[in-house]
Motif scaffolding. Structure first.
Motif, PDB file in Angstrom:
ATOM      1  N   GLY A 183      44.094  38.715  34.936  1.00  0.00           N
ATOM      2  CA  GLY A 183      44.911  39.926  34.990  1.00  0.00           C
ATOM      3  C   GLY A 183      44.082  41.168  34.743  1.00  0.00           C
ATOM      4  N   ARG A 184      43.159  41.099  33.798  1.00  0.00           N
ATOM      5  CA  ARG A 184      42.264  42.233  33.554  1.00  0.00           C
ATOM      6  C   ARG A 184      41.310  42.436  34.737  1.00  0.00           C
ATOM      7  N   THR A 185      40.892  41.336  35.345  1.00  0.00           N
ATOM      8  CA  THR A 185      40.056  41.455  36.538  1.00  0.00           C
ATOM      9  C   THR A 185      40.814  42.188  37.644  1.00  0.00           C
ATOM     10  N   ARG A 186      42.087  41.864  37.810  1.00  0.00           N
ATOM     11  CA  ARG A 186      42.875  42.532  38.842  1.00  0.00           C
ATOM     12  C   ARG A 186      42.937  44.037  38.589  1.00  0.00           C
ATOM     13  N   GLU A 187      43.091  44.437  37.320  1.00  0.00           N
ATOM     14  CA  GLU A 187      43.136  45.864  36.993  1.00  0.00           C
ATOM     15  C   GLU A 187      41.884  46.582  37.478  1.00  0.00           C
ATOM     16  N   ARG A 188      40.735  45.936  37.312  1.00  0.00           N
ATOM     17  CA  ARG A 188      39.468  46.567  37.658  1.00  0.00           C
ATOM     18  C   ARG A 188      39.161  46.499  39.148  1.00  0.00           C
ATOM     19  N   ALA A 189      39.628  45.444  39.815  1.00  0.00           N
ATOM     20  CA  ALA A 189      39.166  45.177  41.181  1.00  0.00           C
ATOM     21  C   ALA A 189      40.182  45.507  42.258  1.00  0.00           C
ATOM     22  N   ALA A 190      41.420  45.841  41.872  1.00  0.00           N
ATOM     23  CA  ALA A 190      42.512  45.926  42.848  1.00  0.00           C
ATOM     24  C   ALA A 190      42.212  46.863  44.010  1.00  0.00           C
ATOM     25  N   ASP A 191      41.630  48.022  43.712  1.00  0.00           N
ATOM     26  CA  ASP A 191      41.431  49.001  44.783  1.00  0.00           C
ATOM     27  C   ASP A 191      40.244  48.671  45.679  1.00  0.00           C
ATOM     28  N   ARG A 192      39.524  47.601  45.363  1.00  0.00           N
ATOM     29  CA  ARG A 192      38.363  47.216  46.172  1.00  0.00           C
ATOM     30  C   ARG A 192      38.570  45.873  46.872  1.00  0.00           C
ATOM     31  N   LEU A 193      39.722  45.234  46.647  1.00  0.00           N
ATOM     32  CA  LEU A 193      39.968  43.932  47.248  1.00  0.00           C
ATOM     33  C   LEU A 193      40.698  44.095  48.574  1.00  0.00           C
ATOM     34  N   SER A 194      40.490  43.137  49.457  1.00  0.00           N
ATOM     35  CA  SER A 194      41.259  43.122  50.695  1.00  0.00           C
ATOM     36  C   SER A 194      42.708  42.793  50.382  1.00  0.00           C
ATOM     37  N   SER A 195      43.598  43.101  51.307  1.00  0.00           N
ATOM     38  CA  SER A 195      45.014  42.801  51.093  1.00  0.00           C
ATOM     39  C   SER A 195      45.240  41.307  50.933  1.00  0.00           C
ATOM     40  N   ALA A 196      44.466  40.489  51.649  1.00  0.00           N
ATOM     41  CA  ALA A 196      44.613  39.034  51.544  1.00  0.00           C
ATOM     42  C   ALA A 196      44.173  38.543  50.166  1.00  0.00           C
ATOM     43  N   ASP A 197      43.033  39.070  49.680  1.00  0.00           N
ATOM     44  CA  ASP A 197      42.561  38.677  48.353  1.00  0.00           C
ATOM     45  C   ASP A 197      43.542  39.111  47.269  1.00  0.00           C
ATOM     46  N   LEU A 198      44.050  40.313  47.395  1.00  0.00           N
ATOM     47  CA  LEU A 198      44.983  40.818  46.394  1.00  0.00           C
ATOM     48  C   LEU A 198      46.273  40.001  46.394  1.00  0.00           C
ATOM     49  N   ALA A 199      46.745  39.622  47.556  1.00  0.00           N
ATOM     50  CA  ALA A 199      47.962  38.818  47.647  1.00  0.00           C
ATOM     51  C   ALA A 199      47.758  37.454  47.001  1.00  0.00           C
ATOM     52  N   LEU A 200      46.595  36.834  47.217  1.00  0.00           N
ATOM     53  CA  LEU A 200      46.328  35.527  46.609  1.00  0.00           C
ATOM     54  C   LEU A 200      46.203  35.657  45.097  1.00  0.00           C
ATOM     55  N   LEU A 201      45.525  36.695  44.639  1.00  0.00           N
ATOM     56  CA  LEU A 201      45.382  36.893  43.204  1.00  0.00           C
ATOM     57  C   LEU A 201      46.750  37.123  42.553  1.00  0.00           C
ATOM     58  N   ASP A 202      47.600  37.905  43.208  1.00  0.00           N
ATOM     59  CA  ASP A 202      48.940  38.129  42.670  1.00  0.00           C
ATOM     60  C   ASP A 202      49.752  36.840  42.654  1.00  0.00           C
ATOM     61  N   ALA A 203      49.575  36.005  43.644  1.00  0.00           N
ATOM     62  CA  ALA A 203      50.285  34.721  43.665  1.00  0.00           C
ATOM     63  C   ALA A 203      49.840  33.835  42.511  1.00  0.00           C
ATOM     64  N   LEU A 204      48.560  33.869  42.200  1.00  0.00           N
ATOM     65  CA  LEU A 204      48.048  33.088  41.081  1.00  0.00           C
ATOM     66  C   LEU A 204      48.586  33.601  39.748  1.00  0.00           C
ATOM     67  N   LEU A 205      48.753  34.901  39.642  1.00  0.00           N
ATOM     68  CA  LEU A 205      49.191  35.510  38.388  1.00  0.00           C
ATOM     69  C   LEU A 205      50.709  35.489  38.217  1.00  0.00           C
ATOM     70  N   ASP A 206      51.437  35.163  39.269  1.00  0.00           N
ATOM     71  CA  ASP A 206      52.897  35.096  39.193  1.00  0.00           C
ATOM     72  C   ASP A 206      53.296  33.831  38.434  1.00  0.00           C
ATOM     73  N   PRO A 207      53.867  33.968  37.228  1.00  0.00           N
ATOM     74  CA  PRO A 207      54.148  32.767  36.432  1.00  0.00           C
ATOM     75  C   PRO A 207      55.180  31.839  37.044  1.00  0.00           C
TER      76      PRO A 207
END
Length: 289
Positions: A239-263
């Motif tokens: 979750g902290r990684t997402r805070e730092r990296a969100a604006d530099r990730l592709s939409s596909a990477d961000l979507a996968l990361l959000d899916a992983l973080l969705d409890p």
């Protein structure tokens, strides 16, 4: 180590408040780090105690203590040890004091609030200094090492522990290297924000007059089945990684990361059986001649 922390982008504070909300999230991450990587932390503390000899009463310093994971690891090494625990965050120090009371060791810990980029308190003469995931936060670590040299008695020991990169949790094949791409972004940010991260601390210690007795890596790899704490640790860290990296990730990477973080989602970290924890610390044991 507790220390380790941390805590990975801001393992400890030394005078710069993040506000209670930010400190609370960071404190939780530090405590999870200590719980999940506790065996490694205890190994580091035992290694330090082996170099230091019997830990003396009242003359051990934990610099950049955070929530006290290093402090408590050192206290477990000796029934006689007492620790001065130093940090810039009153929130962290109060959390440390609460933990000390819960463990019944409050009389063996003295907390000191200090901005270690400013004027240092008088710590007196100390025998052992432990500083974990902290030195790279300082604006002038060489000046700090000179001050530590002056504070240590001749023959005293300084233990510097640093994380060898951010802990990893995902298999390399997931998202065709998703975590590696995330960490590349975070590493770039960390290098800009903390130019001393990844420094050669052995060389810095020698330049400050210390004799480096040993440099050692402490590696941890935990695999399924992971504890619930390990899964919370992965979620908090990513979750902290997402805070730092969100604006530099592709939409596909961000979507996968959000899916992983969705409890509640089907891809949730809470449900995965391929989750792991890989972490490495590097420690230097240095003596004042």
């Amino acid at each position: 180590m507790t220390n380790g922390q941390h805590h990975h982008e801001h393992g400890h504070t030394h005078g710069h408040s993040h506000g209670d909300g930010g400190d609370a999230m960071l404190a939780e991450l530090l405590d999870l780090d200590a719980e999940v990587l506790g065996e490694s932390l205890s190994e580091v503390a035992g290694w330090v105690a082996g170099h230091a000899g019997p830990l003396p009463a009242g003359r051990v310093l934990d610099l950049g203590c955070g929530t006290g994971t290093g402090t408590f690891a050192l206290l477990r090494e000796s029934a006689d040890a007492e620790v001065q625990a130093v940090d810039g965050s009153e929130f962290m120090l109060e959390r440390l004091r609460e933990r000390a009371r819960a463990l019944g060791v409050e009389k063996r810990v003295r907390t000191v609030r200090a901005d270690l980029d400013g004027a240092w308190p008088d710590f007196g003469t100390v025998d052992v200094v432990w500083t974990s995931a902290f030195m790279h936060h300082l604006a002038d670590p060489d000046e700090a090492l000179r001050k530590l040299y002056a504070s240590l008695r001749p023959g005293g020991l300084l233990a510097v522990i640093e994380l060898a990169g951010f802990p990893r949790f995902l298999p390399d094949t997931l998202g065709d290297g998703l975590e590696g791409r995330c960490q590349a972004v975070v590493d770039e940010w960390r290098t800009q924000e903390m130019p001393h991260i990844g420094d050669d601390w052995g060389a810095r210690l020698r330049d400050a007059g210390f004799v480096v007795e040993e440099e050692r890596a402490f590696d941890t790899e935990l695999r399924s089945p992971l504890t619930e704490a390990a899964r919370r640790y992965a979620r908090a860290s990513l979750g902290r990684t997402r805070e730092r990296a969100a604006d530099r990730l592709s939409s596909a990477d961000l979507a996968l990361l959000d899916a992983l973080l969705d409890p509640e989602g089907p891809e949730s970290l809470a449900r995965r059986d391929d989750l792991l924890v890989r972490a490495s610390r590097i420690a230097w044991a240095a003596r004042r001649p």
